[in-house]
Design an enzyme around this catalytic site. Structure first.
Site, mmCIF file in Angstrom:
data_model
loop_
_atom_site.group_PDB
_atom_site.id
_atom_site.type_symbol
_atom_site.label_atom_id
_atom_site.label_comp_id
_atom_site.label_asym_id
_atom_site.label_seq_id
_atom_site.Cartn_x
_atom_site.Cartn_y
_atom_site.Cartn_z
ATOM 1 N N ASP A 17 45.538 44.485 -67.546
ATOM 2 C CA ASP A 17 45.669 45.202 -68.819
ATOM 3 C C ASP A 17 46.212 44.217 -69.855
ATOM 4 O O ASP A 17 46.414 43.038 -69.550
ATOM 5 C CB ASP A 17 46.572 46.440 -68.668
ATOM 6 C CG ASP A 17 46.100 47.581 -69.565
ATOM 7 O OD1 ASP A 17 45.988 47.358 -70.788
ATOM 8 O OD2 ASP A 17 45.819 48.680 -69.058
ATOM 9 N N HIS B 196 41.616 46.236 -73.557
ATOM 10 C CA HIS B 196 42.766 46.077 -72.642
ATOM 11 C C HIS B 196 42.722 44.711 -71.949
ATOM 12 O O HIS B 196 43.038 44.593 -70.771
ATOM 13 C CB HIS B 196 42.786 47.210 -71.603
ATOM 14 C CG HIS B 196 43.247 48.524 -72.160
ATOM 15 N ND1 HIS B 196 44.575 48.856 -72.320
ATOM 16 C CD2 HIS B 196 42.541 49.593 -72.620
ATOM 17 C CE1 HIS B 196 44.681 50.077 -72.840
ATOM 18 N NE2 HIS B 196 43.448 50.543 -73.043
ATOM 19 N N GLU C 237 39.503 52.830 -74.544
ATOM 20 C CA GLU C 237 40.289 52.392 -75.692
ATOM 21 C C GLU C 237 39.940 50.978 -76.139
ATOM 22 O O GLU C 237 40.763 50.068 -76.063
ATOM 23 C CB GLU C 237 41.788 52.475 -75.343
ATOM 24 C CG GLU C 237 42.239 53.895 -75.078
ATOM 25 C CD GLU C 237 43.697 53.975 -74.672
ATOM 26 O OE1 GLU C 237 44.338 54.993 -74.985
ATOM 27 O OE2 GLU C 237 44.216 53.050 -74.021
HETATM 28 C C1 TNX Z 1 45.659 55.899 -72.077
HETATM 29 S S1 TNX Z 1 43.785 56.711 -70.035
HETATM 30 C C2 TNX Z 1 45.242 54.795 -71.339
HETATM 31 C C3 TNX Z 1 46.234 53.936 -70.691
HETATM 32 C C4 TNX Z 1 47.640 54.375 -70.998
HETATM 33 C C5 TNX Z 1 47.735 55.887 -70.937
HETATM 34 C C6 TNX Z 1 49.111 56.419 -71.130
HETATM 35 C C7 TNX Z 1 43.240 55.382 -70.241
HETATM 36 C C8 TNX Z 1 41.986 55.180 -69.576
HETATM 37 N N1 TNX Z 1 43.936 54.530 -71.019
HETATM 38 O O1 TNX Z 1 46.021 52.601 -71.087
HETATM 39 O O2 TNX Z 1 48.497 53.782 -70.070
HETATM 40 O O3 TNX Z 1 46.893 56.426 -71.926
HETATM 41 O O4 TNX Z 1 49.189 57.786 -70.815
#
Ligand code: TNX
Length: 514
Positions: A179, A242, A306
């Site tokens: 990440d 990420h 994301e």
């Molecule tokens: C969203 S869910 C993210 C993570 C975070 C999380 C915190 C997802 C696929 N991505 O990177 O840790 O929310 O709740």
């Protein structure tokens, strides 16, 4: 010793269970008759019961515990089993080794909770109540994702986690290995990934460096350990977002090769994402080739969540890619890139997994984990994707489980035990064709706010017990589950699961149905 009619409190609840009169006495002389193909189940039985009871459980042709593998056995599928405990013998049968492993866990749960604790109690014999059980899971994939990127955890704890999953008949552990804040898997051709990307200078300004990475041998060992317990390790390498830790290690992978950035020290969504040049595709292929070598799992998760396209809007190389691939714009680059990655995996016989933001954003061939909304799974299923439900409102264990003060710091929000329990793996109203595409349910434990194993276990249990129950058993009955959980908690206590002692038998008042 249990009273004769004490409730059995098996978790997850077996499909069919009938109590019979009497009990089988497990003692120092008990032996195991092992059919060809049942050796793994016999080893697991010994690993689980010998340290706790002191009984050696040797193999013998006339052993009273019979482990039988019968491929022609009907009705039990890939993971089901039949278990008969009679006063003079125990017969465990399954069509596949995975079924035997689950049956061994049931056998273990038939013992008193103290018998789960290695070496703590010594008894002349342990009574197994007589039962007739036929069991098989509702969903083929019952999983848990652990985020070891935000906070690194030793492999010894991951093995313990595997044991806890297997106790609950969960069969998937997804390892979130990379990440923005850390890269935890070594790739020999790219040593800086762990050397540089494996360490961040601090976290939210605390001034304390945090780092860690597994060795290849540790990861291979974990895979074997999990396999022996019926758990598949699904590695997750996040692309194209990420990826700040990778870009810190190899700046040419970013959208501005002249820029050097540190491993991220904050939480949230980071704008730094992979560039769209050939070097990024080479990078991902190199990483995934190593991943496929270390992890035999048919499934490889490549993230996908994301991923802001902010940088791509200004990157000449990304804009060039938009042109050459005739994409509608930079926002389409994420899907294009994941398509390339998915093809590479498929060419090696692997199935790509990805996080979906809306159900329709992943290339064909991906198994989709909708994390924002359960109904995104419906959209994905209608497009022909296989779906593993992992929506945050019912599956994210980084949210506090109780409202009010006294909880350790966590993601803002609330996810109660009952909300996890009540969520249907396939929400009502989905057409049968779409429902059939749902192959699993998975919980996620992101670790921004949970730096230690104790904290993680506190968050995971017993909510993961509830998820395991609903992924295995077709029956939904909160009161019945609660009654079994009260006794199951003794097992978690015996295994030293931190946090089980903080959970009361009756849910806190104010608890609401999800
Ligand atoms: C969203 S869910 C993210 C993570 C975070 C999380 C915190 C997802 C696929 N991505 O990177 O840790 O929310 O709740």
């Amino acid at each position: 010793m249990p009273a004769p009619r004490e409730p059995l409190a098996l978790v997850p609840r077996p499909l069919k269970l009938a109590r019979r009169f009497g009990s089988f006495a497990l003692g120092p002389g008990t032996a195991v008759r092992i059919a060809p193909g049942a050796e793994g189940a016999a080893s697991l039985l010994r690993e689980l019961l010998t340290p706790a009871t002191g009984f050696p459980l040797p193999a013998a042709p006339d052993g009273e515990i019979i482990l039988a593998l019968d491929p022609a056995l009907g009705g039990t599928g890939e993971e089901g089993y039949g278990l008969t405990v009679a006063p003079d013998a125990v017969l465990l049968r399954a069509a596949r080794p995975a079924g035997l492993l689950h049956g061994v866990q049931t056998l273990r749960q038939l013992l008193p909770a103290e018998a789960l604790l290695p070496g703590a109690v010594r008894a002349e014999r342990w009574e197994l109540p007589c039962v007739e059980i036929t069991d098989r899971p509702l969903l083929p994939r019952r999983g848990f994702m652990i985020d070891v990127a935000r906070h690194f955890q030793p492999v010894s704890w991951l093995r313990r986690l595997v044991d806890l999953l297997a106790l609950h008949k969960l069969n998937v552990l997804q390892l979130h290995l990379t990440d923005d804040q850390g890269w935890r898997m070594p790739v020999p051709a790219l040593p800086r990934l762990t050397e540089i990307g494996g360490v961040r200078a601090e976290t939210l300004g605390d001034g304390v460096p945090h780092g860690g990475a597994y060795s290849t041998a540790e990861l291979r060992g974990l895979v074997a350990y999990a396999e022996a317990r019926g758990v598949e390790i699904v590695p997750e390498i996040e692309v194209p977002g990420h990826t700040r830790a990778a870009i810190a290690a190899y700046p040419h992978l970013g959208n501005d090769p002249a820029r050097t950035l540190p491993v991220w020290t904050r939480w949230g969504v980071c704008d730094t994402v992979l560039g769209m040049g050939e070097e990024s595709l080479d990078f991902v292929r190199t990483v995934l080739d190593e991943v496929m070598d270390v992890f035999p799992s048919r499934h490889v998760h490549v993230g996908g969540d994301e991923c802001p396209s902010t940088e791509w809007h200004h990157s000449p190389s990304a804009l060039n890619r938009v042109r050459t691939e005739r994409l509608p714009g930079p926002d389409a680059l994420r899907g294009w890139f994941l398509g390339q990655v998915g093809r590479h995996l498929a060419a090696h016989g692997r199935v790509p997994f990805g996080w979906s933001e809306n159900g329709t954003d992943l290339p064909p061939g991906f198994t989709v984990l909708p994390w924002r909304d359960t109904d995104h799974g419906l959209a994905a299923a209608r497009r022909g994707h296989r779906v593993i439900t992992s929506a945050y409102r019912t599956s994210y264990l980084d949210y506090p489980q109780h409202p009010g003060p006294g909880e350790p710091p966590g993601q803002p929000g609330l996810l109660t035990l009952r909300q996890v329990y009540e969520a249907d793996p396939v929400p009502p109203g989905w057409e049968p064709e779409a429902a059939r595409q749902v192959v699993g349910r998975q919980a996620a434990l992101w670790s921004e706010y949970a730096p230690t194993p104790a904290h993680l276990e506190y968050l995971a249990f017993p909510r993961l017990t509830a998820l395991a129950e609903r992924a295995w058993s077709p029956r939904r009955d909160w009161d019945d589950f609660g009654a079994r959980l009260t006794r199951h908690r003794l097992r978690l206590d015996a295994l030293g699961v931190r946090g089980a002692d903080r959970f009361s038998d009756t849910p806190p008042t104010g608890e609401e149905t999800g």
